[in-house]
Design an enzyme around this catalytic site. Sequence first.
Site, mmCIF file in Angstrom:
data_model
loop_
_atom_site.group_PDB
_atom_site.id
_atom_site.type_symbol
_atom_site.label_atom_id
_atom_site.label_comp_id
_atom_site.label_asym_id
_atom_site.label_seq_id
_atom_site.Cartn_x
_atom_site.Cartn_y
_atom_site.Cartn_z
ATOM 1 N N HIS A 18 0.838 -1.208 0.000
ATOM 2 C CA HIS A 18 0.000 0.000 0.000
ATOM 3 C C HIS A 18 0.871 1.256 0.000
ATOM 4 O O HIS A 18 0.590 2.217 -0.708
ATOM 5 C CB HIS A 18 -0.905 0.042 1.242
ATOM 6 C CG HIS A 18 -1.903 -1.079 1.324
ATOM 7 N ND1 HIS A 18 -1.910 -1.993 2.346
ATOM 8 C CD2 HIS A 18 -2.946 -1.411 0.516
ATOM 9 C CE1 HIS A 18 -2.908 -2.853 2.174
ATOM 10 N NE2 HIS A 18 -3.549 -2.526 1.070
ATOM 11 N N LYS A 42 -15.130 -7.563 5.793
ATOM 12 C CA LYS A 42 -14.232 -8.529 6.455
ATOM 13 C C LYS A 42 -14.073 -8.144 7.933
ATOM 14 O O LYS A 42 -14.005 -6.953 8.257
ATOM 15 C CB LYS A 42 -12.842 -8.474 5.816
ATOM 16 C CG LYS A 42 -12.819 -8.793 4.341
ATOM 17 C CD LYS A 42 -11.433 -8.639 3.723
ATOM 18 C CE LYS A 42 -11.188 -7.277 3.161
ATOM 19 N NZ LYS A 42 -10.000 -7.142 2.306
ATOM 20 N N ARG A 91 -2.103 -6.406 -8.029
ATOM 21 C CA ARG A 91 -0.966 -7.261 -7.703
ATOM 22 C C ARG A 91 -0.773 -8.344 -8.754
ATOM 23 O O ARG A 91 0.278 -8.495 -9.318
ATOM 24 C CB ARG A 91 -1.175 -7.915 -6.332
ATOM 25 C CG ARG A 91 -1.021 -6.958 -5.177
ATOM 26 C CD ARG A 91 -1.561 -7.537 -3.906
ATOM 27 N NE ARG A 91 -2.981 -7.810 -4.041
ATOM 28 C CZ ARG A 91 -3.709 -8.453 -3.171
ATOM 29 N NH1 ARG A 91 -3.152 -8.926 -2.096
ATOM 30 N NH2 ARG A 91 -5.003 -8.632 -3.361
ATOM 31 N N SER A 129 -2.829 -8.062 3.511
ATOM 32 C CA SER A 129 -2.941 -7.793 4.948
ATOM 33 C C SER A 129 -3.215 -9.079 5.718
ATOM 34 O O SER A 129 -2.680 -9.281 6.817
ATOM 35 C CB SER A 129 -4.047 -6.766 5.195
ATOM 36 O OG SER A 129 -3.758 -5.583 4.493
HETATM 37 N N1 COA Z 1 -0.057 -4.339 -2.009
HETATM 38 C C1 COA Z 1 -0.316 -5.361 -1.188
HETATM 39 N N2 COA Z 1 -1.572 -5.757 -0.860
HETATM 40 C C2 COA Z 1 -2.585 -5.092 -1.400
HETATM 41 C C3 COA Z 1 -2.391 -4.018 -2.264
HETATM 42 C C4 COA Z 1 -1.068 -3.638 -2.564
HETATM 43 N N3 COA Z 1 -0.798 -2.629 -3.383
HETATM 44 N N4 COA Z 1 -3.598 -3.554 -2.647
HETATM 45 C C5 COA Z 1 -4.524 -4.317 -2.036
HETATM 46 N N5 COA Z 1 -3.913 -5.250 -1.281
HETATM 47 C C6 COA Z 1 -4.573 -6.296 -0.476
HETATM 48 C C7 COA Z 1 -5.100 -5.792 0.828
HETATM 49 O O1 COA Z 1 -4.142 -5.906 1.856
HETATM 50 C C8 COA Z 1 -6.280 -6.702 1.064
HETATM 51 O O2 COA Z 1 -5.820 -7.893 1.649
HETATM 52 P P1 COA Z 1 -6.787 -8.791 2.595
HETATM 53 O O3 COA Z 1 -7.952 -9.217 1.747
HETATM 54 O O4 COA Z 1 -5.908 -9.907 2.977
HETATM 55 O O5 COA Z 1 -7.202 -7.919 3.736
HETATM 56 C C9 COA Z 1 -6.783 -7.048 -0.334
HETATM 57 O O6 COA Z 1 -5.712 -6.706 -1.205
HETATM 58 C C10 COA Z 1 -8.023 -6.258 -0.714
HETATM 59 O O7 COA Z 1 -7.753 -4.891 -0.622
HETATM 60 P P2 COA Z 1 -8.708 -3.787 0.046
HETATM 61 O O8 COA Z 1 -7.949 -2.537 -0.021
HETATM 62 O O9 COA Z 1 -9.151 -4.214 1.394
HETATM 63 O O10 COA Z 1 -9.834 -3.671 -0.989
HETATM 64 P P3 COA Z 1 -11.247 -4.290 -1.073
HETATM 65 O O11 COA Z 1 -11.254 -5.062 -2.331
HETATM 66 O O12 COA Z 1 -11.662 -4.988 0.182
HETATM 67 O O13 COA Z 1 -12.118 -2.965 -1.302
HETATM 68 C C11 COA Z 1 -13.107 -0.842 -0.850
HETATM 69 C C12 COA Z 1 -12.255 -2.040 -0.338
HETATM 70 C C13 COA Z 1 -13.223 0.076 0.340
HETATM 71 C C14 COA Z 1 -12.391 -0.141 -1.974
HETATM 72 C C15 COA Z 1 -14.476 -1.330 -1.359
HETATM 73 O O14 COA Z 1 -15.020 -2.219 -0.432
HETATM 74 C C16 COA Z 1 -15.463 -0.163 -1.570
HETATM 75 O O15 COA Z 1 -15.380 0.554 -2.531
HETATM 76 N N6 COA Z 1 -16.411 0.016 -0.629
HETATM 77 C C17 COA Z 1 -17.426 1.097 -0.702
HETATM 78 C C18 COA Z 1 -18.766 0.562 -1.145
HETATM 79 C C19 COA Z 1 -19.029 0.855 -2.610
HETATM 80 O O16 COA Z 1 -18.872 1.962 -3.097
HETATM 81 N N7 COA Z 1 -19.466 -0.204 -3.340
HETATM 82 C C20 COA Z 1 -19.802 -0.055 -4.758
HETATM 83 C C21 COA Z 1 -18.615 -0.269 -5.651
HETATM 84 S S1 COA Z 1 -18.145 -1.982 -5.768
#
Ligand code: COA
Length: 160
Positions: A18, A42, A91, A129
């Site tokens: 990140h 989660k 990734r 994570s």
């Molecule tokens: N390097 C290493 N790991 C990374 C990374 C990077 N550059 N980018 C992402 N990751 C990993 C994270 O650590 C996480 O790992 P985990 O699943 O083991 O915890 C995983 O990738 C997912 O990343 P995260 O950032 O948690 O994204 P997400 O896919 O859960 O999405 C939001 C989170 C907040 C962006 C999404 O839920 C959202 O937009 N919510 C708002 C609701 C909404 O608008 N919905 C309509 C649109 S779909």
Amino acid sequence: MHNIAIYPGTFDPATNGHLDIIERAVPLFAQVIVAVTCDSSKPTLFSIQDRIQMIKDVTQNYSNVRVEEFSGLLVDYACKKEANVIIRGLRAVSDFEHEFQMASLNKRLNPKIETLFMMTHEDNFFLSSSAIKEIAALGGSLAGFVPNIIEERIKQRLSN
Ligand code: COA
């Protein structure tokens, strides 16, 4: 340069993957808002306040980075912040389908907001994570995966 970018995620906790994305976004945008979701589907190890504080601690040298919590639709939050870009890190190919769906939905919900994908640095392709938390829980070293300050917080949290 007037572009404001939102970098959203759960950040439970933020990893070097990140941070690499944040550091590379810093020179590209007037402001980078790291938006930490407070309604993640989660279960999280860290509270929203702790997740925000850890990112603040490791990004304090960047004057154009802000760290905030958000809830609700990401595009609505982006609109409120007058942001025109959503940054996501990719990734591996396996990330693509989920990210493609989110970017497409967000585009439909608000066509004015662009999703920008940045390739995660090859050193961080394997990071997540969850993997970090598992390694820490099993007593492994997190050197090179998260900043020292975050490694300390994870150990403290797991020992409580
Ligand atoms: N390097 C290493 N790991 C990374 C990374 C990077 N550059 N980018 C992402 N990751 C990993 C994270 O650590 C996480 O790992 P985990 O699943 O083991 O915890 C995983 O990738 C997912 O990343 P995260 O950032 O948690 O994204 P997400 O896919 O859960 O999405 C939001 C989170 C907040 C962006 C999404 O839920 C959202 O937009 N919510 C708002 C609701 C909404 O608008 N919905 C309509 C649109 S779909």
